[in-house]
Structure formats: structure tokens, C-alpha cells
Motif scaffolding. Structure first.
Motif, mmCIF file in Angstrom:
data_model
loop_
_atom_site.group_PDB
_atom_site.id
_atom_site.type_symbol
_atom_site.label_atom_id
_atom_site.label_comp_id
_atom_site.label_asym_id
_atom_site.label_seq_id
_atom_site.Cartn_x
_atom_site.Cartn_y
_atom_site.Cartn_z
ATOM 1 N N ASP A 74 12.505 -13.032 -25.088
ATOM 2 C CA ASP A 74 12.085 -11.585 -23.809
ATOM 3 C C ASP A 74 11.728 -13.238 -22.898
ATOM 4 O OD1 ASP A 74 12.910 -9.487 -25.025
ATOM 5 O OD2 ASP A 74 11.664 -9.490 -26.283
ATOM 6 N N LEU A 75 12.227 -12.505 -21.730
ATOM 7 C CA LEU A 75 11.827 -13.796 -20.906
ATOM 8 C C LEU A 75 10.803 -12.754 -20.051
ATOM 9 C CD1 LEU A 75 14.497 -16.009 -20.147
ATOM 10 C CD2 LEU A 75 12.478 -16.565 -21.762
ATOM 11 N N PRO A 76 9.784 -13.674 -19.701
ATOM 12 C CA PRO A 76 8.896 -12.733 -18.855
ATOM 13 C C PRO A 76 9.154 -12.391 -16.939
ATOM 14 C CG PRO A 76 8.056 -14.968 -18.465
ATOM 15 C CD PRO A 76 8.871 -14.194 -19.978
ATOM 16 N N TYR A 77 9.543 -12.099 -16.276
ATOM 17 C CA TYR A 77 10.369 -12.218 -14.961
ATOM 18 C C TYR A 77 9.760 -10.962 -14.205
ATOM 19 C CZ TYR A 77 13.776 -8.148 -16.201
ATOM 20 O OH TYR A 77 13.938 -7.272 -16.264
ATOM 21 N N GLY A 78 10.036 -11.286 -12.806
ATOM 22 C CA GLY A 78 9.664 -10.079 -11.601
ATOM 23 C C GLY A 78 10.681 -10.178 -10.753
ATOM 24 N N ASP A 79 10.354 -9.364 -10.039
ATOM 25 C CA ASP A 79 11.397 -8.830 -8.904
ATOM 26 C C ASP A 79 11.424 -10.006 -7.642
ATOM 27 O OD1 ASP A 79 12.653 -6.804 -10.653
ATOM 28 O OD2 ASP A 79 11.038 -5.608 -10.179
ATOM 29 N N HIS A 113 16.575 -13.137 -10.459
ATOM 30 C CA HIS A 113 15.348 -12.262 -10.833
ATOM 31 C C HIS A 113 14.063 -13.517 -10.366
ATOM 32 C CE1 HIS A 113 16.621 -8.922 -12.986
ATOM 33 N NE2 HIS A 113 17.297 -10.467 -14.480
ATOM 34 N N ALA A 114 12.966 -13.407 -10.457
ATOM 35 C CA ALA A 114 11.713 -14.139 -9.895
ATOM 36 C C ALA A 114 11.253 -14.515 -10.870
ATOM 37 C CB ALA A 114 11.019 -12.653 -9.345
ATOM 38 N N LEU A 115 10.963 -15.829 -10.889
ATOM 39 C CA LEU A 115 10.582 -16.941 -11.618
ATOM 40 C C LEU A 115 9.516 -16.320 -11.938
ATOM 41 C CD1 LEU A 115 11.633 -19.016 -14.441
ATOM 42 C CD2 LEU A 115 11.670 -20.532 -12.148
ATOM 43 N N ILE A 116 8.670 -16.249 -13.408
ATOM 44 C CA ILE A 116 7.449 -16.539 -12.886
ATOM 45 C C ILE A 116 6.084 -16.494 -14.206
ATOM 46 C CG2 ILE A 116 7.206 -13.867 -12.348
ATOM 47 C CD1 ILE A 116 6.368 -12.531 -14.604
ATOM 48 N N HIS A 117 5.469 -17.142 -14.212
ATOM 49 C CA HIS A 117 4.728 -18.101 -15.325
ATOM 50 C C HIS A 117 5.498 -19.160 -15.434
ATOM 51 C CE1 HIS A 117 2.552 -14.313 -15.171
ATOM 52 N NE2 HIS A 117 3.275 -13.690 -16.453
ATOM 53 N N SER A 118 5.653 -20.109 -14.376
ATOM 54 C CA SER A 118 6.430 -21.031 -15.077
ATOM 55 C C SER A 118 6.706 -22.143 -14.129
ATOM 56 C CB SER A 118 7.909 -21.226 -14.658
ATOM 57 O OG SER A 118 8.767 -22.396 -15.265
ATOM 58 N N ALA A 120 8.347 -24.476 -12.986
ATOM 59 C CA ALA A 120 9.953 -24.618 -12.793
ATOM 60 C C ALA A 120 10.324 -24.308 -11.484
ATOM 61 C CB ALA A 120 11.200 -23.918 -13.742
ATOM 62 N N ILE A 121 11.160 -24.317 -10.246
ATOM 63 C CA ILE A 121 11.157 -23.594 -8.969
ATOM 64 C C ILE A 121 12.460 -22.725 -9.808
ATOM 65 C CG2 ILE A 121 12.750 -25.125 -8.953
ATOM 66 C CD1 ILE A 121 12.345 -25.124 -5.494
ATOM 67 N N SER A 122 13.527 -23.639 -10.314
ATOM 68 C CA SER A 122 14.550 -22.127 -11.098
ATOM 69 C C SER A 122 14.611 -22.393 -12.621
ATOM 70 C CB SER A 122 15.671 -22.692 -10.281
ATOM 71 O OG SER A 122 16.389 -23.567 -10.240
ATOM 72 N N ALA A 123 15.595 -21.342 -12.710
ATOM 73 C CA ALA A 123 15.656 -21.558 -14.667
ATOM 74 C C ALA A 123 17.529 -21.033 -14.867
ATOM 75 C CB ALA A 123 14.588 -20.982 -14.899
ATOM 76 N N SER A 124 17.585 -21.100 -15.804
ATOM 77 C CA SER A 124 18.809 -20.010 -16.187
ATOM 78 C C SER A 124 18.590 -20.472 -17.610
ATOM 79 C CB SER A 124 20.162 -20.610 -16.294
ATOM 80 O OG SER A 124 20.120 -20.032 -14.916
ATOM 81 N N LEU A 134 14.362 -17.745 -10.144
ATOM 82 C CA LEU A 134 14.353 -18.320 -9.168
ATOM 83 C C LEU A 134 12.751 -18.163 -8.641
ATOM 84 C CD1 LEU A 134 17.201 -17.704 -6.442
ATOM 85 C CD2 LEU A 134 16.575 -19.547 -7.526
ATOM 86 N N ALA A 135 11.704 -19.191 -8.408
ATOM 87 C CA ALA A 135 10.375 -19.081 -8.371
ATOM 88 C C ALA A 135 10.297 -19.261 -6.536
ATOM 89 C CB ALA A 135 9.640 -19.942 -8.314
ATOM 90 N N ASP A 136 9.520 -18.739 -6.031
ATOM 91 C CA ASP A 136 9.298 -18.593 -4.155
ATOM 92 C C ASP A 136 9.226 -20.005 -4.237
ATOM 93 O OD1 ASP A 136 8.234 -15.739 -4.605
ATOM 94 O OD2 ASP A 136 5.860 -16.510 -4.669
ATOM 95 N N PRO A 137 8.838 -21.194 -3.694
ATOM 96 C CA PRO A 137 9.248 -21.948 -4.105
ATOM 97 C C PRO A 137 10.638 -22.667 -3.570
ATOM 98 C CG PRO A 137 7.517 -22.844 -5.102
ATOM 99 C CD PRO A 137 7.493 -21.408 -5.478
#
Length: 258
Positions: A74-79, A113-118, A120-124, A134-137
Motif C-alpha cells: 500500500d502506498l499513499p498517493y494523491g490526485d 498519481h500525485a506523489l505525497i509524503h516523500s 523524491a520528485i518522482s517514483a515508481s 509525480l510530486a509538484d516539483p
């Protein structure tokens, strides 16, 4: 890194490695991965899957459901916003314009998805096939977004290979390396992923419409990073499978040339 004496199943079955080899056949890998997924989802069914059933398991959400059968994470993510999704669509189209031969790779069915609580700028992650975070940056500039989309899409294609052919030995999890960026605790397979991304970003920056100064600066950084990755790949060779060694060999060829 010396050439292999044992053939690589990846090279023999799908023609090579994504983004690296012109002989690589994306559709062949996708079909093989789809068959593997369908079999995992229907272990007691003798009937062969239909074309529609194979297409269905290549959709991101269905792919994640099947992966969760034996790898639950399970991973936290946003929209993401509608505007951010639009930026992603534009960026993927732009990458294809700059590098038309990448079209079947960049156009892999993906869910963003939006990357949150991280930090990192992006993740897979392997546990979430065909999902990118993907994070906002990541949306700071068109070049930044193009980098992150290429970066994470590169990971997704190696994950597809790893569904069929592991790249590191079963006991390789005990081996950890620090990436040239200073990121610690990475496995040999993750080092392969970082090296693969570096090669692909070098090609991206060769074709992106940017000033010559920005291009030279970024390519110099990527060359230095890639050279350091090549040295690390040599150190972990014995922890890789035959297919992992084949990939490391191809990456080293690319990373040690300008």
C-alpha cells in the motif's frame, strides 16, 4: 565488462532491451507479460486467453490487482490536477516528436498519481506496475517534466522485463550499493535501473529543444554520473543473472562513450 558467453533470454525473445536496442520489439514483450499476468490471475484455467483478455491485463489498474495477488504494497498517493494531467499528455507527445522511435515506449498505458509524503520528485515501484507518482516539483518546467516522465517510464519497461526474467540473483538482496547521487541501500537491480535511466536521459537531452549551454551542462553531469554507474556495475556483476549481465554490458557500452 566482458561480453557474455551465455545467451540472454531477453535478447533472444524480445530482441534486446527497451530504449537501448533498435531490435527490441515492444509488442513482443507486452504480449509475453500479458500472458504471464493472465496465467497468474487464472491459475486453474486451461483455456487460452483471448486478445481482449490480454489487452485488459495491460491496463494499469488490472495490472496492479494481479501484482497484489503475491506482492501487496500500500502506498499513499494523491490526485493530480486536470492541468497537471494535461501537462503530462503534452510532455509525452513532445518526447515522441523529439524521438519518434520512442513512441511505443512512451505511449505505454500508464496511470499517473500525485506523489505525497516523500522528498523524491518522482517514483515508481515494481509492486505497482504501470503506475507513476509525480510530486509538484516535477511540473516546475517542461524540461523537468520531460526528464521525470522519461525516468519513470524507463523503470516501467524494466519492470515488465523483470516480470518474466529476473535481473539479479535470488540472494542479491543482501548486496546494497550507494548510487553516485549519494542515495544508499540500492540493490543491483536498482543500480541497473538508475544506469538505464541515465542512458535514456542522455539521449533525451541530446534531442530536447534547449539552449546549447543548458544541453552541454546537463549532458556533462549525466556523463559523469553514468561513468560512476559503470564502475558500480562492474562491482556487482556476479550478483546479476545472465539477463542482468547482458543489460549491464549494454549499459556500460553506452555509459562509457560520449
Amino acid at each position: 565488462m566482458t561480453a557474455l558467453t551465455v545467451p540472454s533470454a531477453v535478447v533472444e525473445q524480445v530482441g534486446g532491451f527497451p530504449f537501448l536496442d533498435p531490435e527490441f520489439v515492444p509488442a513482443r514483450l507486452l504480449t509475453a507479460a500479458a500472458c504471464c499476468r493472465w496465467t497468474r490471475a487464472h491459475p486453474h484455467t486451461a483455456a487460452a486467453p483471448t486478445r481482449d483478455e490480454l489487452t485488459a491485463v495491460l491496463q494499469p489498474e488490472r495490472a496492479r490487482q494481479i501484482r497484489r495477488l503475491d506482492l501487496h504494497l500500500d502506498l499513499p498517493y494523491g490526485d493530480l490536477t486536470e492541468g497537471q494531467h494535461h501537462q503530462i499528455t503534452q510532455t509525452r507527445a513532445a518526447i515522441v516528436r523529439w524521438l519518434p522511435d520512442w513512441a511505443p515506449l512512451i505511449n505505454l498505458p500508464l496511470r499517473f498519481h500525485a506523489l505525497i509524503h516523500s522528498e523524491a520528485i518522482s517514483a515508481s515501484v515494481f509492486a505497482w506496475p504501470q503506475h507513476i507518482f509525480l510530486a509538484d516539483p516535477a511540473f516546475a518546467s517542461p524540461t523537468t517534466l520531460a526528464e521525470q516522465v522519461t525516468h519513470e517510464t524507463s523503470h516501467q519497461w524494466l519492470y515488465l522485463i523483470e516480470e518474466l526474467w529476473p535481473l539479479q540473483q535470488p540472494d542479491a538482496a543482501r548486496i546494497r550499493v550507494t548510487l553516485p547521487s549519494g542515495t544508499p541501500g540500492r540493490s543491483p537491480a536498482e543500480l541497473l535501473g538508475a544506469s538505464h535511466v541515465t542512458v535514456n536521459l542522455r539521449r533525451l537531452w541530446t534531442h530536447m529543444p534547449v539552449t546549447d549551454t543548458r544541453r552541454r551542462h546537463r549532458l556533462a553531469h549525466l556523463h559523469n554520473y553514468g561513468t560512476a554507474c559503470a564502475h558500480l556495475l562492474a562491482d556487482v556483476r556476479d550478483a546479476l543473472t545472465v539477463d542482468g549481465q547482458a543489460l549491464a554490458h549494454r549499459l556500460t557500452q553506452e555509459l562509457t562513450t560520449r
